[in-house]
Design an enzyme around this catalytic site. Structure first.
Site, short mmCIF file in Angstrom:
data_model
loop_
_atom_site.label_atom_id
_atom_site.label_comp_id
_atom_site.label_asym_id
_atom_site.label_seq_id
_atom_site.Cartn_x
_atom_site.Cartn_y
_atom_site.Cartn_z
CD GLU A 1 -47.00 75.53 42.88
OE1 GLU A 1 -47.43 76.03 43.95
OE2 GLU A 1 -45.88 75.82 42.41
CG ASP B 1 -44.65 74.16 40.02
OD1 ASP B 1 -45.74 74.73 40.02
OD2 ASP B 1 -43.89 74.15 41.01
CD GLU C 1 -40.65 77.27 39.02
OE1 GLU C 1 -41.06 78.29 39.60
OE2 GLU C 1 -39.79 76.51 39.50
CG HIS D 1 -37.65 73.27 38.18
ND1 HIS D 1 -36.61 72.90 38.99
CD2 HIS D 1 -38.74 73.34 38.99
CE1 HIS D 1 -37.03 72.76 40.23
NE2 HIS D 1 -38.32 73.02 40.26
CB THR D 2 -41.47 69.20 35.93
OG1 THR D 2 -40.67 68.04 36.25
CG2 THR D 2 -41.31 69.52 34.45
CD1 TRP E 1 -34.06 81.32 43.32
CD2 TRP E 1 -34.05 79.49 42.05
NE1 TRP E 1 -35.28 81.25 42.70
CE2 TRP E 1 -35.31 80.13 41.91
CE3 TRP E 1 -33.82 78.31 41.33
CZ2 TRP E 1 -36.31 79.64 41.10
CZ3 TRP E 1 -34.83 77.83 40.51
CH2 TRP E 1 -36.07 78.49 40.41
N GLY F 1 -27.29 77.77 40.08
CA GLY F 1 -27.39 77.95 41.53
C GLY F 1 -27.19 79.37 42.00
#
Length: 292
Positions: free
Chosen positions: A105, A107, A109, A122-123, A199, A203
């Site tokens: 995968e 990613d 995100e 986010h990777t 999350w 967080g």
């Protein structure tokens, strides 16, 4: 005579317009040809004759799509415009993935934000079912104000994540030191917009404000012209594919200018790097972290 001549000219012009129009429509890709909407019960839509795709999220459901084709290596571009305003708790995921328990995968995100706060990009890279290779970034522009191009270059030597042509991350093939690399499993392109307020934002401290729903992300200008389509156990790229037949991307690497751009992004906009998280890896960093 003049009127007949004018009529002939008009007919010729009309025929030319029809030919050009046919050629353009024949060559142009669109979302109807390249993607299937896979879930969302009408919340995902293909619009503008296939030029635009939108995903929406409300309290009942998110939505998603996937590519009709599978790819084994490629240079893949997509333009996205992210959920505007207070998008806290939402995640727009755009990624390549294979199937099975030992999947690969790649990613992107996009973690939503409170109005005025920056999105987090986010990777991650999974190989043979193992991920935990997160790097996170702020962007140097507002990704909700307009479309921007998010690209994945995936060849046998490296994976390069880029934004508007600027590389932000490189994951090199480190099989020589025992790190699996995605190179044997064909992957589809997926995207989804979903609620992850357990999350995603600080967080999970900031919850989704459903009074702002529906949340909508938009997609256009998909390009996978430089990619190896996998079908019936074989690739559209031959084993001898090279730069001479237009496949220079199969051996592409960062030139000195691109390396400087990568350093600029990582120095100024990277906010998390698993290769710097000593608390997470008390026994030592993963072996690929030692590679320059």
């Amino acid at each position: 005579m003049a009127s007949r001549s004018t009529s002939s000219l008009c007919t010729a012009a009309l025929l030319l317009i029809m030919v050009v129009s046919w050629a353009t429509s024949a060559s142009a890709r669109n979302f109807y040809q390249d993607f299937d909407i896979t879930w969302g019960d009408g919340r995902a839509q293909i619009l503008n004759n296939g030029d635009l795709l939108t995903l929406s999220l409300d309290k009942a459901s998110g939505s998603g799509f996937q590519s009709k084709n599978e790819y084994l290596f490629g240079k893949i571009d997509m333009q996205l415009k992210l959920v505007p305003g207070n998008s806290a708790g939402t995640v727009t995921a755009y990624y390549l993935s294979s199937n099975g328990s030992t999947w690969d995968e790649i990613d992107f995100e996009f973690l939503g934000n409170l109005s005025g706060d920056p999105y987090i990009l986010h990777t991650n890279v999974f190989s043979q079912g193992k991920g935990n290779r997160e790097q996170q970034f702020y962007l140097w522009f507002d990704p909700t104000a307009d479309f921007h191009t998010y690209s994945i270059l995936w060849n046998p030597q490296r994976i390069i994540f880029s934004v508007d042509g600027t590389p932000i991350r490189e994951f090199k093939n480190a099989e020589s030191i025992g790190v699996p690399f995605p190179k044997a499993q064909p992957m589809r392109i997926f995207s989804s917009l979903w609620n992850a307020d357990d999350w995603a934002t600080r967080g999970g401290l900031v919850k989704t404000d459903w009074t702002q729903a529906p949340f909508t992300a938009s997609y256009r200008n998909f390009n996978a012209d430089n990619a190896c389509v996998w079908s019936s156990g074989s690739s559209s790229c031959t084993s001898s594919s090279s730069s001479s037949d237009g496949n220079a991307w199969l051996s592409e690497e960062l030139d000195s200018t691109s390396q400087e751009r990568l350093k600029w992004v990582q120095s100024n906009y990277m906010i998390y790097n698993y290769c710097s998280d000593a608390k997470r890896f008390p026994q030592g960093f993963p072996p690929e972290c030692t590679m320059s």
